[in-house]
Design a protein around this motif. Structure first.
Motif, PDB file in Angstrom:
ATOM      1  N   ASP A 200       0.821  -1.212   0.000  1.00 21.90           N
ATOM      2  CA  ASP A 200       0.000   0.000   0.000  1.00 21.90           C
ATOM      3  C   ASP A 200       0.855   1.262   0.000  1.00 21.90           C
ATOM      4  O   ASP A 200       0.507   2.266  -0.632  1.00 21.90           O
ATOM      5  CB  ASP A 200      -0.978   0.009   1.176  1.00 21.90           C
ATOM      6  N   ALA A 201       2.001   1.208   0.666  1.00 23.07           N
ATOM      7  CA  ALA A 201       2.896   2.367   0.679  1.00 23.07           C
ATOM      8  C   ALA A 201       3.486   2.616  -0.704  1.00 23.07           C
ATOM      9  O   ALA A 201       3.559   3.766  -1.174  1.00 23.07           O
ATOM     10  CB  ALA A 201       4.012   2.161   1.700  1.00 23.07           C
ATOM     11  N   PHE A 202       3.911   1.552  -1.361  1.00 30.20           N
ATOM     12  CA  PHE A 202       4.497   1.713  -2.693  1.00 30.20           C
ATOM     13  C   PHE A 202       3.459   2.174  -3.701  1.00 30.20           C
ATOM     14  O   PHE A 202       3.741   3.014  -4.563  1.00 30.20           O
ATOM     15  CB  PHE A 202       5.136   0.396  -3.139  1.00 30.20           C
ATOM     16  N   GLU A 203       2.246   1.652  -3.585  1.00 31.27           N
ATOM     17  CA  GLU A 203       1.180   2.086  -4.489  1.00 31.27           C
ATOM     18  C   GLU A 203       0.852   3.552  -4.269  1.00 31.27           C
ATOM     19  O   GLU A 203       0.553   4.289  -5.224  1.00 31.27           O
ATOM     20  CB  GLU A 203      -0.060   1.210  -4.285  1.00 31.27           C
ATOM     21  N   LEU A 222      17.161 -13.902  -4.120  1.00 32.13           N
ATOM     22  CA  LEU A 222      16.468 -13.517  -5.340  1.00 32.13           C
ATOM     23  C   LEU A 222      14.974 -13.259  -5.156  1.00 32.13           C
ATOM     24  O   LEU A 222      14.432 -12.343  -5.792  1.00 32.13           O
ATOM     25  CB  LEU A 222      16.701 -14.596  -6.406  1.00 32.13           C
ATOM     26  N   PRO A 223      14.242 -14.031  -4.322  1.00 28.45           N
ATOM     27  CA  PRO A 223      12.808 -13.760  -4.182  1.00 28.45           C
ATOM     28  C   PRO A 223      12.496 -12.333  -3.748  1.00 28.45           C
ATOM     29  O   PRO A 223      11.491 -11.756  -4.179  1.00 28.45           O
ATOM     30  CB  PRO A 223      12.366 -14.787  -3.125  1.00 28.45           C
ATOM     31  N   SER A 224      13.341 -11.754  -2.900  1.00 28.80           N
ATOM     32  CA  SER A 224      13.071 -10.383  -2.456  1.00 28.80           C
ATOM     33  C   SER A 224      13.258  -9.400  -3.598  1.00 28.80           C
ATOM     34  O   SER A 224      12.566  -8.381  -3.679  1.00 28.80           O
ATOM     35  CB  SER A 224      13.955 -10.013  -1.266  1.00 28.80           C
ATOM     36  N   ILE A 225      14.203  -9.676  -4.485  1.00 31.31           N
ATOM     37  CA  ILE A 225      14.396  -8.820  -5.659  1.00 31.31           C
ATOM     38  C   ILE A 225      13.190  -8.922  -6.582  1.00 31.31           C
ATOM     39  O   ILE A 225      12.667  -7.912  -7.072  1.00 31.31           O
ATOM     40  CB  ILE A 225      15.688  -9.204  -6.402  1.00 31.31           C
ATOM     41  N   HIS A 226      12.727 -10.149  -6.799  1.00 33.82           N
ATOM     42  CA  HIS A 226      11.565 -10.345  -7.671  1.00 33.82           C
ATOM     43  C   HIS A 226      10.350  -9.596  -7.143  1.00 33.82           C
ATOM     44  O   HIS A 226       9.641  -8.913  -7.895  1.00 33.82           O
ATOM     45  CB  HIS A 226      11.257 -11.838  -7.799  1.00 33.82           C
ATOM     46  N   GLU A 227      10.097  -9.708  -5.850  1.00 39.23           N
ATOM     47  CA  GLU A 227       8.955  -8.997  -5.269  1.00 39.23           C
ATOM     48  C   GLU A 227       9.116  -7.487  -5.392  1.00 39.23           C
ATOM     49  O   GLU A 227       8.163  -6.774  -5.691  1.00 39.23           O
ATOM     50  CB  GLU A 227       8.784  -9.377  -3.798  1.00 39.23           C
ATOM     51  N   ALA A 228      10.333  -7.013  -5.131  1.00 40.98           N
ATOM     52  CA  ALA A 228      10.567  -5.565  -5.142  1.00 40.98           C
ATOM     53  C   ALA A 228      10.269  -4.946  -6.492  1.00 40.98           C
ATOM     54  O   ALA A 228       9.743  -3.827  -6.582  1.00 40.98           O
ATOM     55  CB  ALA A 228      12.007  -5.271  -4.731  1.00 40.98           C
ATOM     56  N   ILE A 229      10.610  -5.667  -7.554  1.00 44.64           N
ATOM     57  CA  ILE A 229      10.408  -5.079  -8.882  1.00 44.64           C
ATOM     58  C   ILE A 229       9.076  -5.492  -9.511  1.00 44.64           C
ATOM     59  O   ILE A 229       8.403  -4.665 -10.131  1.00 44.64           O
ATOM     60  CB  ILE A 229      11.582  -5.403  -9.823  1.00 44.64           C
ATOM     61  N   ALA A 230       8.680  -6.766  -9.355  1.00 48.33           N
ATOM     62  CA  ALA A 230       7.487  -7.255 -10.038  1.00 48.33           C
ATOM     63  C   ALA A 230       6.201  -6.825  -9.338  1.00 48.33           C
ATOM     64  O   ALA A 230       5.217  -6.475  -9.996  1.00 48.33           O
ATOM     65  CB  ALA A 230       7.531  -8.783 -10.144  1.00 48.33           C
ATOM     66  N   PHE A 231       6.188  -6.859  -8.016  1.00 47.30           N
ATOM     67  CA  PHE A 231       4.981  -6.528  -7.270  1.00 47.30           C
ATOM     68  C   PHE A 231       4.953  -5.074  -6.803  1.00 47.30           C
ATOM     69  O   PHE A 231       3.902  -4.436  -6.810  1.00 47.30           O
ATOM     70  CB  PHE A 231       4.845  -7.438  -6.040  1.00 47.30           C
ATOM     71  N   CYS A 232       6.121  -4.568  -6.405  1.00 48.02           N
ATOM     72  CA  CYS A 232       6.165  -3.246  -5.768  1.00 48.02           C
ATOM     73  C   CYS A 232       6.585  -2.130  -6.714  1.00 48.02           C
ATOM     74  O   CYS A 232       6.335  -0.960  -6.432  1.00 48.02           O
ATOM     75  CB  CYS A 232       7.103  -3.283  -4.562  1.00 48.02           C
TER      76      CYS A 232
END
Length: 368
Positions: A200-203, A222-232
């Motif tokens: 919600d903060a990033f949105e 790697l999962p944290s990188i994927h979330e950071a770019i793909a979801f956030c």
């Protein structure tokens, strides 16, 4: 690039590198205090839990604690620095000295981050914490200008990923976006606290055309990188060193996986912090740091300090370590600096002015 890079007439030693104009994107305000200042502020506010009362001994304690190889242990050292940054005087002094120290090291642009939610114990409001910190940055810039030098310092507001105030801190960043705050970040232990918990903060930042970076790929992988770019939708990756896990190096040529390809293709900047990455165990040693491979593969790599006190480091030290480890020349250091300036969160015209009128001329003198 690397060992065969063009070498200028100036030697690539610490003194010469200090003269180079540098841009810094990842530096924590509470990780860069002078040991003497910590002792002075502790006396002023009645904090009696410091592990040493001598500046040299205290500095040694911070460095030794930081080299534990554990991100959790590394983060525990901040209890002491944050404790003395709870008052207007403490916040302003630390911010002012931060600017002065960076300018002394030849930094011409810096984005300094800190978590306002950690500085409320003496009764300050979130807005007051930011106001006093920005006042310190302004005082530092004025002091540097009075000495005939120039530095531009702006601020990123950080939310702690284990807490639940990220939206509130994002809103705070937007309130101060025209007063020196240029972006938002989340930080803290990665394991168990994925960036998507703060979606919600990033949105909210994206809805208001605001910029943000996310600590990712430092300890958790790697999962944290994927979330950071793909979801956030992160504009930059804080550290991002574990992107190397998506690069297959078993063949004659490195093969990039989908996440690594996306990061490179989108020119998502990596805020790499070589000394810190070794301290926290993200990499085994500087010689094994993936910086060289990532630079060779043309990821947008940048050089950063992370926490100058804990690493006993400066931007010049970080660059010299890379020179010694990978044989870089002046043109390489210029490229990494321009990478950082291109990735800064200030407006394009300001970035271009610093690149064309400060960074390139400054390196031209060194390159010859």
């Amino acid at each position: 690039m690397g060992a065969d890079s063009l070498r200028g007439p100036q030697p690539l030693d610490l003194a010469s590198i200090r003269r180079a104009p540098k841009a810094l994107l990842h530096d924590h305000l509470d990780g860069g205090l002078r040991p003497a200042t910590i002792i002075s502020l502790a006396e002023a506010c009645g904090y009696d839990k410091l592990p040493a009362d001598d500046p040299v001994a205290l500095g040694t304690w911070f460095r030794e604690s930081a080299y534990s190889g554990s991100l959790v242990r590394y983060l525990e050292t901040f209890a002491h620095t944050v404790a003395v940054m709870q008052t207007p005087d403490g916040l302003t002094r630390v911010a002012r000295e931060c600017v002065e120290d960076l300018a002394d090291d030849g930094v011409v642009y810096a984005e300094i981050r800190f978590a306002p939610e950690q500085h409320l114990e003496a009764g300050l409001s979130l807005d007051e914490v930011v106001e006093h910190t920005l006042a310190g940055f302004a005082e530092g810039e004025s002091a540097v200008a009075a000495s005939g030098r120039t530095i531009r310092v702006v601020c990123l507001l950080t939310a702690m990923r284990h807490a639940a105030r990220s939206l509130e801190i994002a809103e705070l960043a937007l309130r101060f976006r025209d007063r020196g705050v240029v972006g938002f970040d989340i930080a803290g232990a990665e394991a168990g606290y994925p960036p998507s918990r703060h979606l919600d903060a990033f949105e909210h930042m994206r809805a208001n055309n605001a910029r943000f970076t996310i600590h990712a790929g430092e300890a958790f992988g790697l999962p944290s990188i994927h979330e950071a770019i793909a979801f956030c939708g992160a504009d930059r990756l804080g550290h991002g060193v574990r992107i190397i896990d998506d690069i297959d190096r078993t063949g004659s040529e490195p093969t990039l996986g989908r996440v690594a390809n996306y990061v490179r293709d989108k020119r998502i900047p990596l805020e790499l912090c070589p000394t810190s990455n070794v301290q926290t165990g993200a990499v085994e040693s500087l010689a094994e740091h993936p910086f060289a491979l990532l630079a060779e593969l043309r990821f947008r790599v940048t050089v950063n300090t992370d926490n100058r006190l804990l690493g006993d480091t400066t931007m010049s030290n970080e660059m010299l370590e890379l020179v010694n480890a990978f044989g870089y020349g002046w043109s390489d250091l210029e490229r990494f600096t321009i990478n950082a300036m291109k990735s800064a969160f200030i407006p394009f015209a300001e970035r271009l002015r610093l690149i064309d009128h400060v960074i390139k001329p400054g390196f031209a003198v060194l390159i010859g």
